[in-house]
Design an enzyme around this catalytic site. Structure first.
Site, PDB file in Angstrom:
ATOM      1  N   ASN A  92     -14.957  -3.429   4.563  1.00  0.00           N
ATOM      2  CA  ASN A  92     -14.431  -4.270   5.429  1.00  0.00           C
ATOM      3  C   ASN A  92     -15.441  -5.420   6.231  1.00  0.00           C
ATOM      4  OD1 ASN A  92     -11.736  -4.306   3.458  1.00  0.00           O
ATOM      5  ND2 ASN A  92     -10.790  -3.131   5.180  1.00  0.00           N
ATOM      6  N   GLU A 136      -0.398  -4.907   9.906  1.00  0.00           N
ATOM      7  CA  GLU A 136      -1.471  -4.292  10.348  1.00  0.00           C
ATOM      8  C   GLU A 136      -1.166  -5.247  12.365  1.00  0.00           C
ATOM      9  OE1 GLU A 136      -4.083  -2.469   9.770  1.00  0.00           O
ATOM     10  OE2 GLU A 136      -5.667  -3.597  10.240  1.00  0.00           O
ATOM     11  N   ASN A 138      -7.061  -1.063  -2.352  1.00  0.00           N
ATOM     12  CA  ASN A 138      -5.699  -1.821  -3.744  1.00  0.00           C
ATOM     13  C   ASN A 138      -6.162  -2.325  -4.437  1.00  0.00           C
ATOM     14  OD1 ASN A 138      -3.141  -3.159  -4.190  1.00  0.00           O
ATOM     15  ND2 ASN A 138      -3.680  -5.181  -2.693  1.00  0.00           N
ATOM     16  N   MET A 187       0.401  -1.411  -0.052  1.00  0.00           N
ATOM     17  CA  MET A 187       0.303  -0.061  -0.032  1.00  0.00           C
ATOM     18  C   MET A 187       0.462   1.327   0.028  1.00  0.00           C
ATOM     19  SD  MET A 187      -2.923  -0.548  -0.871  1.00  0.00           S
ATOM     20  CE  MET A 187      -4.349   0.139   0.200  1.00  0.00           C
ATOM     21  N   GLU A 245     -11.545   6.102   2.887  1.00  0.00           N
ATOM     22  CA  GLU A 245     -12.765   5.898   4.004  1.00  0.00           C
ATOM     23  C   GLU A 245     -11.838   7.016   5.393  1.00  0.00           C
ATOM     24  OE1 GLU A 245     -14.351   2.064   4.395  1.00  0.00           O
ATOM     25  OE2 GLU A 245     -13.162   1.909   5.051  1.00  0.00           O
ATOM     26  N   VAL A 254       2.247   0.617   7.915  1.00  0.00           N
ATOM     27  CA  VAL A 254       3.065  -0.225   8.260  1.00  0.00           C
ATOM     28  C   VAL A 254       2.355  -1.251   8.453  1.00  0.00           C
ATOM     29  CG1 VAL A 254       5.269   1.314   9.304  1.00  0.00           C
ATOM     30  CG2 VAL A 254       2.599   0.188  11.038  1.00  0.00           C
ATOM     31  N   ASP A 257      10.675   3.838   4.686  1.00  0.00           N
ATOM     32  CA  ASP A 257      10.377   2.140   5.205  1.00  0.00           C
ATOM     33  C   ASP A 257      11.942   1.764   6.283  1.00  0.00           C
ATOM     34  OD1 ASP A 257       9.069   0.064   3.813  1.00  0.00           O
ATOM     35  OD2 ASP A 257      10.404  -1.210   4.881  1.00  0.00           O
TER      36      ASP A 257
HETATM   37  N1  LIG Z   1      -2.666  -4.998   1.358  1.00  0.00           N
HETATM   38  C1  LIG Z   1      -4.105  -4.034   0.951  1.00  0.00           C
HETATM   39  O1  LIG Z   1      -4.582  -4.894   0.555  1.00  0.00           O
HETATM   40  C2  LIG Z   1      -3.925  -2.965   1.692  1.00  0.00           C
HETATM   41  C3  LIG Z   1      -5.138  -2.545   1.630  1.00  0.00           C
HETATM   42  C4  LIG Z   1      -5.637  -1.056   2.159  1.00  0.00           C
HETATM   43  C5  LIG Z   1      -5.054  -1.059   3.290  1.00  0.00           C
HETATM   44  N2  LIG Z   1      -4.135  -2.237   4.184  1.00  0.00           N
HETATM   45  C6  LIG Z   1      -3.331  -1.877   4.994  1.00  0.00           C
HETATM   46  O2  LIG Z   1      -2.637  -0.903   5.035  1.00  0.00           O
HETATM   47  C7  LIG Z   1      -1.259  -1.534   6.380  1.00  0.00           C
HETATM   48  C8  LIG Z   1       0.225  -1.776   5.215  1.00  0.00           C
HETATM   49  O3  LIG Z   1      -0.082  -3.065   4.480  1.00  0.00           O
HETATM   50  P1  LIG Z   1       1.223  -4.136   3.084  1.00  0.00           P
HETATM   51  O4  LIG Z   1      -0.088  -4.969   2.566  1.00  0.00           O
HETATM   52  O5  LIG Z   1       1.102  -2.578   2.519  1.00  0.00           O
HETATM   53  O6  LIG Z   1       1.854  -3.830   4.207  1.00  0.00           O
HETATM   54  P2  LIG Z   1       3.019  -5.145   3.666  1.00  0.00           P
HETATM   55  O7  LIG Z   1       3.223  -5.624   3.858  1.00  0.00           O
HETATM   56  O8  LIG Z   1       2.821  -5.201   2.343  1.00  0.00           O
HETATM   57  O9  LIG Z   1       4.021  -3.256   3.422  1.00  0.00           O
HETATM   58  C9  LIG Z   1       4.691  -2.971   5.203  1.00  0.00           C
HETATM   59  C10 LIG Z   1       5.754  -2.202   5.758  1.00  0.00           C
HETATM   60  O10 LIG Z   1       5.996  -1.814   6.597  1.00  0.00           O
HETATM   61  C11 LIG Z   1       7.265  -1.863   6.610  1.00  0.00           C
HETATM   62  N3  LIG Z   1       7.404  -1.863   7.650  1.00  0.00           N
HETATM   63  C12 LIG Z   1       7.656  -2.844   9.486  1.00  0.00           C
HETATM   64  N4  LIG Z   1       8.132  -1.684   9.674  1.00  0.00           N
HETATM   65  C13 LIG Z   1       7.843  -0.781   9.666  1.00  0.00           C
HETATM   66  C14 LIG Z   1       8.320   0.317  10.736  1.00  0.00           C
HETATM   67  N5  LIG Z   1       8.446  -0.036  11.804  1.00  0.00           N
HETATM   68  N6  LIG Z   1       9.443   1.621  10.327  1.00  0.00           N
HETATM   69  C15 LIG Z   1       8.654   1.719   8.776  1.00  0.00           C
HETATM   70  N7  LIG Z   1       8.447   0.768   7.639  1.00  0.00           N
HETATM   71  C16 LIG Z   1       8.141  -0.559   8.053  1.00  0.00           C
HETATM   72  C17 LIG Z   1       8.097  -3.275   5.645  1.00  0.00           C
HETATM   73  O11 LIG Z   1       9.070  -3.709   5.342  1.00  0.00           O
HETATM   74  C18 LIG Z   1       7.203  -3.187   4.784  1.00  0.00           C
HETATM   75  O12 LIG Z   1       7.136  -2.560   3.873  1.00  0.00           O
HETATM   76  C19 LIG Z   1      -2.179  -1.919   6.769  1.00  0.00           C
HETATM   77  O13 LIG Z   1      -2.023  -1.592   7.939  1.00  0.00           O
HETATM   78  C20 LIG Z   1      -2.725  -3.214   5.860  1.00  0.00           C
HETATM   79  O14 LIG Z   1      -3.925  -3.243   6.543  1.00  0.00           O
HETATM   80  C21 LIG Z   1      -3.667  -3.143   3.061  1.00  0.00           C
END
Ligand SMILES: NC(=O)c1ccc[n+]([C@@H]2O[C@H](COP(=O)([O-])OP(=O)(O)OC[C@H]3O[C@@H](n4cnc5c(N)ncnc54)[C@H](O)[C@@H]3O)[C@@H](O)[C@H]2O)c1
Length: 407
Positions: A190, A92, A143, A14, A152, A90, A33
């Protein structure tokens, strides 16, 4: 407050997309990151989204370069001293999010808005971990964020009105559609999707139909893709986390299907791991069929139940009705959000769940939910706003009034 510069924390699925959306509107963004590889992948994602525009002739190579120049990828907080808003993306997990917010408090100026892209977690709880909960808000992109129009906007208990107004304006400036949703687990989209996805998985594990049959029936009904194709795209781990959290918060009606955990144990995380409900490539999976047989022969799931599209769609409509009762969002915002957030249609029109219920007839929806409740259990218990309207003769389009007014 005008937003001149934004920050994104987390450059994963995301984060990269959100940073691209921000640069597309012309704003500079600093993307942080903790992992250089993820940062590189995030930059690559932004580049590839723009490259597709260049390939289609929608943008010149020099325009693309000037957009890319707006992103500063980083492993430190050095460039956060003048950001007006930060969107965290970051993983969830509440503990990770709260730790990042603490770091942001150190790194950012007083006026910075802290937005979370969480899919379901509590904004109020995140705000409570900071010294300025009035600046904490949910900003939930879908996404793929560069395509999906809906965002939202979720105020927590202590979020200030100014923060809400600023984020609504900021979202519009990103050419997205903001919908303000009262805080509740799963927020709006969701929360409504989960009972539907869960019910599809229950129908599958009970042997009521195959994944391909269910996907096909649901797309014929009007969803842009079937539930198993969607879950494989979203990630079985993401669906599993959200599902467990909603079960914890709402109780039995959201009890997750057992098959989710079997897939997770086997590392079938969806498209990203090459296998989820389906094999990618390959389609229907022998391994998943074996898992289903094992669940059935161990007596862990009922067998002999029936599949119908109503079994999946009516729990979604029922949850939408519960959201009306809890004032989570207005009728029109609920319908608009489901159309913009999931692309749902009915009889060829882009309409949301409450209008669909009006078209079907609320008396039919109520009767079907009661039959499903009798056959499959209390998770189908009809929501009061449906019962109330049927008792008052507000049956939908056929009587001129249901959830909506019909002229
Ligand atoms: N994947 C989806 O379809 C989707 C859709 C909407 C919302 N979300 C939400 O978005 C958020 C991220 O999800 P995602 O799917 O992108 O996760 P992801 O695992 O693809 O990415 C998370 C990133 O955060 C980084 N990270 C971890 N700890 C960190 C820190 N302390 N400081 C900085 N970076 C850090 C990781 O290295 C990674 O690159 C979550 O809260 C998820 O619920 C996801």
């Amino acid at each position: 407050m005008y937003i001149f510069k934004a920050g994104v924390v987390g450059a994963g699925t995301m984060g990269g997309e959100i940073a691209q959306v921000i640069t597309y509107s012309g704003l500079p963004v600093v993307m942080k990151d903790i992992d250089q590889e993820m940062l590189d992948l995030g930059m690559e994602k932004i580049r590839s989204i723009y490259q597709r525009r260049v390939d289609k002739g929608k943008m010149s190579a020099s325009e693309m370069q000037s957009k890319l120049d707006l992103v500063t990828p980083t492993l430190t907080y050095d460039e956060f001293e003048d950001v007006d808003i930060v969107i965290e993306a970051v993983p969830e997990k509440m503990a990770i999010k709260q730790a990042v917010l603490k770091e942001l408090e150190e790194a950012c100026p007083e006026q910075t808005i802290f937005a979370s892209n969480t899919s379901a977690l509590s904004i109020s709880e995140m705000g409570a971990a900071t010294d300025k909960p009035h600046k904490m808000i949910g900003m939930h992109f879908f996404n793929p964020a560069h395509v999906m129009k809906l965002v939202e906007v979720i105020p927590g208990l202590d979020t200030g009105q100014e923060t809400i107004d600023d984020v609504v304006m900021f979202t519009e400036s990103l050419r997205k559609i903001p919908v303000v949703v009262k805080e509740c687990p799963g927020f709006l989209v969701n929360r409504l999707l989960m009972p539907y996805l869960n019910e599809a998985t229950k129908a599958l594990e009970e042997g009521a139909a195959t994944a391909a049959e269910i996907d096909q029936a649901v797309t014929a009904w009007g969803m842009p893709m079937g539930p198993f194709t969607l879950m494989d795209m979203l990630g079985i781990d993401v669906c599993g986390h959200v599902g467990e959290y909603l079960y914890e918060e709402y109780g039995e009606r959201m009890a997750p299907a057992k098959l989710f955990f079997k897939l997770l144990e086997a590392g079938r995380l969806g498209e990203k791991s090459g296998a989820g409900f389906y094999d990618h490539p390959g389609g229907e999976s022998a391994q998943v069929n074996e898992m289903i047989e094992a669940l059935q022969s161990a007596g862990e799931v009922p067998t002999g139940t029936l599949f119908s599209v109503e079994r999946l769609m009516f729990p979604l409509i029922n949850e939408a009705a519960l959201c009306i009762q809890e004032n989570i969002a207005s009728l029109t915002d609920i319908d608009m959000s489901m159309v913009a957030g999931t692309g749902m249609t009915y009889e060829g029109e882009r309409v949301g769940p409450l209008l669909i219920a009006d078209k079907i007839g609320l008396d039919v929806v109520l009767e079907t939910l009661q039959e499903l409740q009798e056959a499959l259990g209390p998770r189908f218990r009809p929501a009061r706003p449906i019962k109330l309207r049927v008792r008052a003769g507000h049956l939908g389009e056929k009587t001129g009034r249901g959830f909506h007014e019909h002229t």
